[in-house]
Design a protein around this motif. Sequence first.
Motif, PDB file in Angstrom:
ATOM      1  N   LEU A  98      -8.497 -30.217  61.395  1.00  0.00           N
ATOM      2  CA  LEU A  98      -8.006 -28.932  60.907  1.00  0.00           C
ATOM      3  C   LEU A  98      -8.055 -27.887  62.018  1.00  0.00           C
ATOM      4  N   LEU A  99      -9.156 -27.867  62.764  1.00  0.00           N
ATOM      5  CA  LEU A  99      -9.295 -26.904  63.863  1.00  0.00           C
ATOM      6  C   LEU A  99      -8.225 -27.120  64.928  1.00  0.00           C
ATOM      7  N   VAL A 100      -7.944 -28.386  65.215  1.00  0.00           N
ATOM      8  CA  VAL A 100      -6.901 -28.695  66.194  1.00  0.00           C
ATOM      9  C   VAL A 100      -5.536 -28.237  65.675  1.00  0.00           C
ATOM     10  N   GLY A 101      -5.289 -28.457  64.377  1.00  0.00           N
ATOM     11  CA  GLY A 101      -4.030 -28.017  63.782  1.00  0.00           C
ATOM     12  C   GLY A 101      -3.873 -26.507  63.848  1.00  0.00           C
ATOM     13  N   VAL A 102      -4.958 -25.784  63.600  1.00  0.00           N
ATOM     14  CA  VAL A 102      -4.918 -24.320  63.673  1.00  0.00           C
ATOM     15  C   VAL A 102      -4.650 -23.866  65.106  1.00  0.00           C
ATOM     16  N   ALA A 103      -5.332 -24.494  66.064  1.00  0.00           N
ATOM     17  CA  ALA A 103      -5.107 -24.154  67.476  1.00  0.00           C
ATOM     18  C   ALA A 103      -3.669 -24.432  67.882  1.00  0.00           C
ATOM     19  N   SER A 104      -3.122 -25.548  67.404  1.00  0.00           N
ATOM     20  CA  SER A 104      -1.722 -25.871  67.684  1.00  0.00           C
ATOM     21  C   SER A 104      -0.801 -24.799  67.120  1.00  0.00           C
ATOM     22  N   GLY A 105      -1.124 -24.334  65.909  1.00  0.00           N
ATOM     23  CA  GLY A 105      -0.310 -23.310  65.268  1.00  0.00           C
ATOM     24  C   GLY A 105      -0.323 -21.992  66.019  1.00  0.00           C
ATOM     25  N   VAL A 106      -1.477 -21.622  66.555  1.00  0.00           N
ATOM     26  CA  VAL A 106      -1.569 -20.389  67.346  1.00  0.00           C
ATOM     27  C   VAL A 106      -0.652 -20.490  68.569  1.00  0.00           C
ATOM     28  N   ALA A 107      -0.698 -21.635  69.240  1.00  0.00           N
ATOM     29  CA  ALA A 107       0.161 -21.839  70.407  1.00  0.00           C
ATOM     30  C   ALA A 107       1.635 -21.844  70.010  1.00  0.00           C
ATOM     31  N   LEU A 108       1.954 -22.467  68.875  1.00  0.00           N
ATOM     32  CA  LEU A 108       3.342 -22.509  68.410  1.00  0.00           C
ATOM     33  C   LEU A 108       3.830 -21.114  68.033  1.00  0.00           C
ATOM     34  N   GLY A 109       2.956 -20.318  67.404  1.00  0.00           N
ATOM     35  CA  GLY A 109       3.320 -18.948  67.065  1.00  0.00           C
ATOM     36  C   GLY A 109       3.645 -18.141  68.312  1.00  0.00           C
ATOM     37  N   ALA A 110       2.822 -18.312  69.357  1.00  0.00           N
ATOM     38  CA  ALA A 110       3.085 -17.632  70.629  1.00  0.00           C
ATOM     39  C   ALA A 110       4.423 -18.081  71.211  1.00  0.00           C
ATOM     40  N   HIS A 111       4.695 -19.375  71.119  1.00  0.00           N
ATOM     41  CA  HIS A 111       5.967 -19.912  71.621  1.00  0.00           C
ATOM     42  C   HIS A 111       7.151 -19.249  70.941  1.00  0.00           C
ATOM     43  N   PHE A 112       7.141 -19.230  69.609  1.00  0.00           N
ATOM     44  CA  PHE A 112       8.263 -18.634  68.881  1.00  0.00           C
ATOM     45  C   PHE A 112       8.375 -17.143  69.167  1.00  0.00           C
ATOM     46  N   GLY A 113       7.238 -16.457  69.260  1.00  0.00           N
ATOM     47  CA  GLY A 113       7.263 -15.027  69.534  1.00  0.00           C
ATOM     48  C   GLY A 113       7.930 -14.714  70.866  1.00  0.00           C
ATOM     49  N   THR A 123       3.981 -21.914  76.568  1.00  0.00           N
ATOM     50  CA  THR A 123       3.161 -21.908  75.357  1.00  0.00           C
ATOM     51  C   THR A 123       3.441 -23.111  74.469  1.00  0.00           C
ATOM     52  N   VAL A 124       4.677 -23.586  74.451  1.00  0.00           N
ATOM     53  CA  VAL A 124       4.952 -24.778  73.645  1.00  0.00           C
ATOM     54  C   VAL A 124       4.387 -26.019  74.332  1.00  0.00           C
ATOM     55  N   ALA A 125       4.264 -25.984  75.654  1.00  0.00           N
ATOM     56  CA  ALA A 125       3.600 -27.079  76.363  1.00  0.00           C
ATOM     57  C   ALA A 125       2.122 -27.131  75.983  1.00  0.00           C
ATOM     58  N   SER A 152       2.380 -30.264  59.611  1.00  0.00           N
ATOM     59  CA  SER A 152       3.371 -29.203  59.772  1.00  0.00           C
ATOM     60  C   SER A 152       2.963 -27.947  59.007  1.00  0.00           C
ATOM     61  N   ILE A 153       2.425 -28.127  57.799  1.00  0.00           N
ATOM     62  CA  ILE A 153       2.018 -26.977  56.987  1.00  0.00           C
ATOM     63  C   ILE A 153       0.890 -26.209  57.657  1.00  0.00           C
ATOM     64  N   VAL A 154      -0.124 -26.925  58.145  1.00  0.00           N
ATOM     65  CA  VAL A 154      -1.242 -26.269  58.829  1.00  0.00           C
ATOM     66  C   VAL A 154      -0.753 -25.531  60.069  1.00  0.00           C
ATOM     67  N   VAL A 155       0.103 -26.174  60.842  1.00  0.00           N
ATOM     68  CA  VAL A 155       0.607 -25.570  62.075  1.00  0.00           C
ATOM     69  C   VAL A 155       1.464 -24.346  61.768  1.00  0.00           C
ATOM     70  N   TYR A 156       2.396 -24.468  60.820  1.00  0.00           N
ATOM     71  CA  TYR A 156       3.277 -23.345  60.490  1.00  0.00           C
ATOM     72  C   TYR A 156       2.490 -22.187  59.890  1.00  0.00           C
ATOM     73  N   ALA A 157       1.496 -22.498  59.045  1.00  0.00           N
ATOM     74  CA  ALA A 157       0.677 -21.440  58.442  1.00  0.00           C
ATOM     75  C   ALA A 157      -0.124 -20.700  59.516  1.00  0.00           C
ATOM     76  N   SER A 158      -0.687 -21.440  60.463  1.00  0.00           N
ATOM     77  CA  SER A 158      -1.446 -20.824  61.548  1.00  0.00           C
ATOM     78  C   SER A 158      -0.540 -19.982  62.445  1.00  0.00           C
TER      79      SER A 158
END
Length: 300
Positions: free
Chosen positions: A67-82, A160-162, A182-188
Amino acid sequence: QDKAQKSRVALSAVAVGVLAVSAAAIFIRLADAPALAVAFWRNALGVLVLLPVALYLREAFPRGRALLVGVASGVALGAHFGFWISSLDYTGVAASVVLVCTQPVFVAILAYLVFGERTSSLSFFGILLALAGTVVISSDASVGSATFFGNMLAVIGAITVAVYVLIGRSLRTTGVGVLPYSIVVYASASATLAPVTLYAGAPLWGYSGETWFWLFALTLGPQILGHTVLNWALRYVQASIISGTILAEPVISALLAWMVLSERPGFATILGGAVVLLGLFLLLRGYEKKSEEYPAEPVA
């Protein structure tokens, strides 16, 4: 026979996924909303679409370290999209998509710096070629005076996506399903983007019906039919094939931008884009054997 059938279905899914992802920049341009808000809703609406499906299927959600890894991935993905979506306010679709698609270059560089992973001579040459192409693209000021700034935002989006891909590597052997992941990552990602968007003064609501239409199109198309479907296909298709699809995305996006937005890329973007794509091709060819040895990585 069942495995061969799944492979054929997966290859069809890859084709659909690439077409869907390639339309992302067009939908973003058509949505009359601030870039950070578009990035937020792309992820938040993705959660709203996928969560009922996952609950109906009684999918097991990650816990503990996963779960922690998924959340960390989501933070990085959010930065990427931003960063990447913001780049489309300042530079052309073709330049932005080509630059953000250089993420395999930064995956290779970061993997070497963090994990000591070495690349083949062919991949190394591809990295140098792709980086040279980004310099050529960055010199193109045909879209406007802020083009260089937009190009740099796209490059940061690639970096950031890397990071997102490298973080996701640790989930290779956990058996986490594509929907829960995907849900954990997108939510994060949406949780990361929400305070940033509000702090920047960008409204999260009050848009026209047409803008909401394009936001939902962005969610159902590039986000669900694109990234989520490609992540599902990773179980049945070689990583080298999935990675190779990155070469088609800038071409399709540029053609769509030309047809829908009447946005013709400048000469430097076309030349630099061709150099980048050649570099990425060589980089991915160098990784083909490695991709066959290890499970695939999540698609951004």
